[in-house]
Each structure stands twice: as C-alpha cells, then as structure tokens.
Write an enzyme that holds these catalytic residues in place. Sequence first.
Site, short mmCIF file in Angstrom:
data_model
loop_
_atom_site.label_atom_id
_atom_site.label_comp_id
_atom_site.label_asym_id
_atom_site.label_seq_id
_atom_site.Cartn_x
_atom_site.Cartn_y
_atom_site.Cartn_z
N GLY B 47 -5.25 5.45 41.91
CA GLY B 47 -6.19 6.02 40.95
C GLY B 47 -6.89 7.25 41.48
O GLY B 47 -7.37 7.24 42.61
N ALA B 71 -9.79 -6.52 45.13
CA ALA B 71 -10.96 -5.86 44.54
C ALA B 71 -11.23 -4.63 45.38
O ALA B 71 -12.27 -4.52 46.04
CB ALA B 71 -12.15 -6.80 44.52
N ILE B 72 -10.25 -3.73 45.42
CA ILE B 72 -10.40 -2.52 46.21
C ILE B 72 -11.52 -1.67 45.60
O ILE B 72 -12.31 -1.06 46.32
CB ILE B 72 -9.09 -1.69 46.22
CG1 ILE B 72 -7.88 -2.56 46.59
CG2 ILE B 72 -9.21 -0.47 47.14
CD1 ILE B 72 -7.86 -3.14 47.96
N ASN B 100 -2.08 8.66 38.54
CA ASN B 100 -2.90 7.62 37.90
C ASN B 100 -4.36 8.08 37.91
O ASN B 100 -4.91 8.41 38.95
CB ASN B 100 -2.71 6.30 38.66
CG ASN B 100 -3.50 5.15 38.05
OD1 ASN B 100 -4.70 5.01 38.27
ND2 ASN B 100 -2.82 4.30 37.30
N CYS B 130 -8.76 -1.08 35.05
CA CYS B 130 -9.09 -1.61 36.37
C CYS B 130 -10.19 -2.65 36.23
O CYS B 130 -11.27 -2.36 35.70
CB CYS B 130 -9.55 -0.53 37.33
SG CYS B 130 -9.94 -1.25 38.95
N ILE B 191 1.67 -4.74 33.14
CA ILE B 191 0.26 -5.06 33.02
C ILE B 191 -0.50 -4.66 34.29
O ILE B 191 0.06 -4.64 35.37
CB ILE B 191 0.03 -6.58 32.75
CG1 ILE B 191 0.62 -7.44 33.86
CG2 ILE B 191 0.59 -6.96 31.43
CD1 ILE B 191 0.38 -8.95 33.68
N GLY B 243 4.33 -6.18 37.05
CA GLY B 243 3.66 -7.46 37.23
C GLY B 243 4.61 -8.40 37.93
O GLY B 243 5.51 -8.98 37.31
C1 LIG Z 1 -4.03 -3.49 46.13
C2 LIG Z 1 -3.83 -3.06 44.71
C3 LIG Z 1 -4.39 -1.86 44.25
C4 LIG Z 1 -4.22 -1.44 42.94
N1 LIG Z 1 -4.77 -0.25 42.54
C5 LIG Z 1 -4.55 0.20 41.27
C6 LIG Z 1 -5.03 1.49 40.85
O1 LIG Z 1 -5.63 2.23 41.62
N2 LIG Z 1 -4.80 1.87 39.56
C7 LIG Z 1 -4.10 1.08 38.69
O2 LIG Z 1 -3.88 1.49 37.55
N3 LIG Z 1 -3.62 -0.12 39.07
C8 LIG Z 1 -3.82 -0.59 40.33
N4 LIG Z 1 -3.30 -1.81 40.72
C9 LIG Z 1 -2.51 -2.61 39.77
C10 LIG Z 1 -1.01 -2.41 39.97
O3 LIG Z 1 -0.65 -1.06 39.76
C11 LIG Z 1 -0.18 -3.31 39.03
O4 LIG Z 1 -0.51 -3.01 37.70
C12 LIG Z 1 -0.44 -4.79 39.25
O5 LIG Z 1 -0.67 -5.07 40.61
C13 LIG Z 1 0.72 -5.67 38.76
O6 LIG Z 1 1.93 -5.39 39.43
P1 LIG Z 1 2.44 -6.18 40.75
O7 LIG Z 1 2.29 -7.65 40.49
O8 LIG Z 1 3.86 -5.76 40.94
O9 LIG Z 1 1.57 -5.74 41.87
C14 LIG Z 1 -3.47 -2.25 42.04
C15 LIG Z 1 -2.90 -3.45 42.51
C16 LIG Z 1 -3.06 -3.86 43.82
C17 LIG Z 1 -2.42 -5.14 44.27
#
Ligand SMILES: Cc1cc2nc3c(=O)[nH]c(=O)nc-3n(C[C@H](O)[C@H](O)[C@H](O)COP(=O)(O)O)c2cc1C
Lengths: 274, 302
Positions: B47, B71-72, B100, B130, B191, B243
């Site tokens: 992001g 919860a970054i 993003n 987010c 998602i 997801g």
């Molecule tokens: C550590 C971490 C940081 C994330 N940071 C962002 C972010 O900055 N912006 C965003 O749109 N989604 C963020 N996400 C969400 C992911 O892009 C993704 O939508 C979500 O994790 C589901 O996919 P996954 O199960 O393959 O990780 C983050 C996810 C994780 C695990």
Amino acid sequence: MSGNAAPTLETARVVSQEALTEDTMSLWLEVSFVPKARPGQFVSFYLDDPSRLLPRPISICDFERRLSLLRFVYRIAGEGTRQLSLLRTGDSVRVMGPLGNGYPMEEMAGKRVLLIGGGLGIPPMLGCLTDAYREPCDRESFRLPPKAVNAALGYRSAPFMLSDFSEKTHVYLATEDGSAGVKGNVLTAIREEMAPSDLIFACGPKRMLAAVASYAAERCIPCYVSLEERMACGVGACLGCVAKTKSEDPHYHVPYRRVCTDGPVFYAPDVDFS
Amino acid sequence: MRPDLSVCIAGVTLKNPVMTASGTFGSGKEYGAFFDISRLGAVVTKGIAPVPWKGNPVPRVAETPSGMLNAIGLQGPGVDTFMAEDLPYLAQYGVPVIANVCGHSEEEYLTVVEKLSDTDVSMLEINVSCPNVREGGIAFGTDPGKVCAITQAVKKITKKPVIIKLSPNVTDIRETAKAAEAGGADCVSLINTLIGMKIDVRTRRFILANRTGGLSGPAIHPVAVRMVYDVSHAVGIPVIGMGGISTAEDALEMILAGATGIAVGTAFFHDPQAAVKVIEGMEVYLAEQKISSVRELVGAVS
Ligand SMILES: Cc1cc2nc3c(=O)[nH]c(=O)nc-3n(C[C@H](O)[C@H](O)[C@H](O)COP(=O)(O)O)c2cc1C
Ligand SMILES: Cc1cc2nc3c(=O)[nH]c(=O)nc-3n(C[C@H](O)[C@H](O)[C@H](O)COP(=O)(O)OP(=O)(O)OC[C@H]3O[C@@H](n4cnc5c(N)ncnc54)[C@H](O)[C@@H]3O)c2cc1C
Ligand code: FES
C-alpha cells in the site's frame, strides 16, 4: 537488503540432534551456506506441516566451517519446535539462511570483548566465541590474543552449554536460583567480578538487554544487542517484525527497523527499549 | 505447443495470470534471491500512502491454523520514496507494476493517484479494504456508496486502469463490487483479509497489539473462491482473485470460479518460490488437459 549476503533456500541434512536439558535441543545441520554465515545471524526453519505456515527463526549457535555444519540450540517452546525436536540423523529439513545482519565481528580487533547471554540468548554467543578465534580468513583478517573474549552467562537454574564456553574462555556465571555461580542475573555477576570490557555483544530477554544497554551506556562501552520479534516472511517483505529504534529507517522514514533484515543485531543506543 | 498463459486485464497484457498480493512482496527486492521476478505476470506493490506511515505496534503477526493474522497497519515509505526508489528497481524486470494505493481520506487517495498517474505503473489498485487502519481502508470499503464515490473520484483524475480491492468483511460482496463497477472501475480484486482475533489463554492477553488482524492463507481459500464466483457473476468487469492460493490447483480453482488474474500472498511466507511453482503447475495442467489457453478456463466451472 542492507548489505547482507543473499540468503539461500535449501533442504538441509540433519547431522545429529540431542537433548541438552528436558526441553532444550542441540541440532547440527549440514548446509551449503556456511561460508557466508556469521555469528548472530539466524536461519528460518520450515515445518513439514501445511497447517503451520510460518518459518521458525532460530539463531546460529556455532560453526564447524571445515565440515560445512551449523549448530542450533533451541527450546521446545510450542508445537513447531516440538516437531523440529523429532528430527534425527539423516533426516532433512527445509531451511533458509543465513538471515539478518549478525554481530559486527570486525569491531573485535584490539578489544576486550564481553559476550553476554541470558537463557536462550546464550547459544548465539558461542558462535561469536568460535568465530573470534577462527583462523584468519579473507573476510575477517584479525587475530585476537587469548582471553580477549570472555563470556557472561545468565541462567534461570541449571546451566546448559557451560562447558562449550568454559573450555575456551573465562565465564562469569549467574543463576537466578543460585544453583551455580553467582545468585542473581548476569549483570550481578559482571558487577561482582568486575568483568573488563571495551565491547559488548549481548542476546537474551528484552529486560536483560535493556539493563545491559544502560550498563554499557554508563561506561561508554560500545554495545550490540540481538532482538527477537514475531516474524512471518523472515526476509524483510512483510514488515511484521519491526523493532522501535531512535533513528529512522532510511527507506521507510519511520523509527521502526525490521528485525529480520536490519537486525536482529542492533547498536544498543539506537534501540528504543521503552 | 506451449500452452498460452497470457491474459488481458483492462487493456494490459500479462504474460501469465500470476501476480503478487499487495503487502506480501515487500518492495520487490526481498524475493529476488529466490526466483526470477521477471517470470511473474505482474508485481503488486505494498500500500502506498501520500507520506510515510508508521504502521501498528508489535506484535503484528500471528500464526493460525493454515493461515495467519496480520495487523501491519500499512507501514510504508510514502509515494515519493516509492517513485524514487522502488519503482525504478521494479522497472528493470520488465513486468507490469500495479501500484496499491491507500489513504486516510479521499483526498489522500487522490494525492497518491495523481502522482502515480505520471509514472510507468501499469494499473492502480485502490485498497478500500484494509482492516488494520482506523480511517480510510475498510471504512470506505464496506459502504457501497463510498466505494462508488471514491472510484468515480479516482477515475476522474487518472487515465490508468483502476482496480478496486474489495473487502470480504461485508454481508454481500456483490453490492460493493457493483458499486465499484458503477463508479467506473476497470477491474475488481478480492479478497482482502478477513478480520480475526487470537487470544493467549495463558496470559489472557490479545496476541496482536492491534487486538484484531486480517486472516489470510489457505484457511480463507474456500471463502475467497466463493466470493470470486459470486462477484464474477454480478459484474461485467474482470476479477482478480486471491486468498490462500499456494498451488497451481488453488489458482486454477480461482480461475474456474471466474478470476482472470490471480495473486499469491501469504504462500510466499511458507515457500518463497510459491509463485513460480504456481506458474509451472498451470503450464503442466494446461498441457495435460490439452487446453491451448488459460483464458478458456475463466469462469468455466459448471
Ligand atoms: C502481511 C500482509 C500484508 C498485507 N498488506 C496489504 C496491503 O498493504 N494492501 C492490500 O491491499 N492488501 C494487503 N494484504 C492483503 C493481501 O494482499 C491479500 O489480499 C490477502 O492476504 C489474501 O491473500 P493470501 O491469502 O494469498 O495472502 C496484506 C496481507 C498480508 C498477509
Ligand atoms: C531472530 C530470532 C532468533 C531466535 N533464536 C532462537 C534460538 O536460538 N533458540 C531458541 O530457543 N529460540 C529462538 N528464537 C525463538 C523461536 O523462534 C521460538 O521459540 C519459536 O518460533 C517457537 O515456535 P513454536 O512453534 O515452538 O511455538 P508456538 O508458540 O507454537 O509458535 C507460534 C508462532 O509464534 C512464533 N513465536 C513463538 N515464540 C516466538 C519467539 N520467542 N520469537 C519469535 N517468534 C515466536 C512462532 O515462530 C510461530 O509463528 C528466536 C527468535 C527470533 C526472532
Ligand atoms: S518477518 Fe517479514 S519483514 Fe521481518
């Protein structure tokens, strides 16, 4: 990645594993990346269990560089480390390493060094001791006089790994219950025995590190501490593992540094222990 | 003949449908040691806010069964550093970069969008989902009216294709997807994470400093597949599915459900080479099934 050598992802062979105490294991692995590994760096252990996704970070405890071996000493803290404790000679385990920055070994030249370890912060101190006296190699070409590097070790109760250190150097020993060495914490031992030092490397619980940092600050001794934080990626990508620092991260422009890449070793005066 | 993995999303051609999920791939440098980044279909950045964001206190991550909570709080260097340092680095791979975008207010989103519109990024992904920041993020993404409004505002000031990233933390995700489409979105991605919580029973404390965090990883995959299926039937614009994708099979499932592109996220933490394995596995599957193009599979479940 702040000048760290690129890590290697590989399947490592287990050379041996034994229990040091009821819940502390000592593991030797054969890995290809020993030449680029330094004391204070860590390795991510991937579990053979798809329901536990995240790698377990374990510090490098010791080196057998000629045989390309690394030693790890860890506590069985939960299910992941319990699964690792079942590994036997000849088994394989997926690892990534070396990770993080490690201690600045080159600063040891010409100094009296005190290695301070508390509990499971003791293992990485052994690697510092081993590497301090390794034959000069192209990377760190200095030779320390004997006894220049001493160790101060603090345990809750019965010591483990003590002979690994005492065979090589003087050990200032403390146990919380007084069962061995001085009763109290590692700083009690250091103060009582007036351990000399002009450089400190430390690893252990955060409270101990904060105390060591202020001990060093009072005496103007340069001090490096190794921090621990919950990790996900282990390579600097997720920003999960940050530590509060006094200075700003040069890229992110906030006073947070990633323990997995900018650490785990930090210059103590830069750490915000509050 | 080698199967054709290429797809086209909003006029941008990707050599394969596999992207990185925002926030899981750092600034792009971190995973370069483990595979050739130029093999990816696209790189999606963390992001990007108008100024550096500190993020949340630690602990920020926790493992959960077949998943994790994070919860970054969108720690990031801000748009200027992104443009000066990260973007030139990513450009060398010749892979489309999807930026993003996040913000605390509509104005903040627009500041970033405006700056990025003059760069080489291929598309903008607007994160209105987010769960880990109080203002902006999910506060926008759960209200169809606000989703539509922010999409319109973004579209008005940029020529870049716009992807709206949707939150699963709603009663009916089709409503927010339709709102994005009505606002002029070129694509929706879904998602984002599901809001969760973990408690340490020994200390009786929350594991995450933020108390709640976003659940990701294989644990959420079936939920994501269902939502991609629902959304792809509710809107006419392309869908990027993510997801819990960690294998080619997971990715193909998402494509059959209706996704044109897919993203790998949390899987990187378990296997830094996950994305390449997904690409290679898709090639093998298409060859075995004698399917000439992956595009034939989009939404092909029956
Ligand atoms: C550590 C971490 C940081 C994330 N940071 C962002 C972010 O900055 N912006 C965003 O749109 N989604 C963020 N996400 C969400 C992911 O892009 C993704 O939508 C979500 O994790 C589901 O996919 P996954 O199960 O393959 O990780 C983050 C996810 C994780 C695990
Ligand atoms: C850089 C670094 C070096 C480390 N070196 C050592 C070492 O040399 N010896 C040793 O005994 N321990 C070390 N630890 C702690 C070790 O990583 C944890 O004890 C281990 O991850 C626990 O995993 P588990 O599955 O058994 O426990 P669980 O509690 O079931 O683990 C659940 C999750 O929490 C994480 N976690 C739990 N405790 C810790 C912790 N203290 N620090 C970071 N993550 C944690 C796990 O990685 C996992 O993701 C180190 C930690 C870090 C960050
Ligand atoms: S664990 Fe991901 S950035 Fe450190």
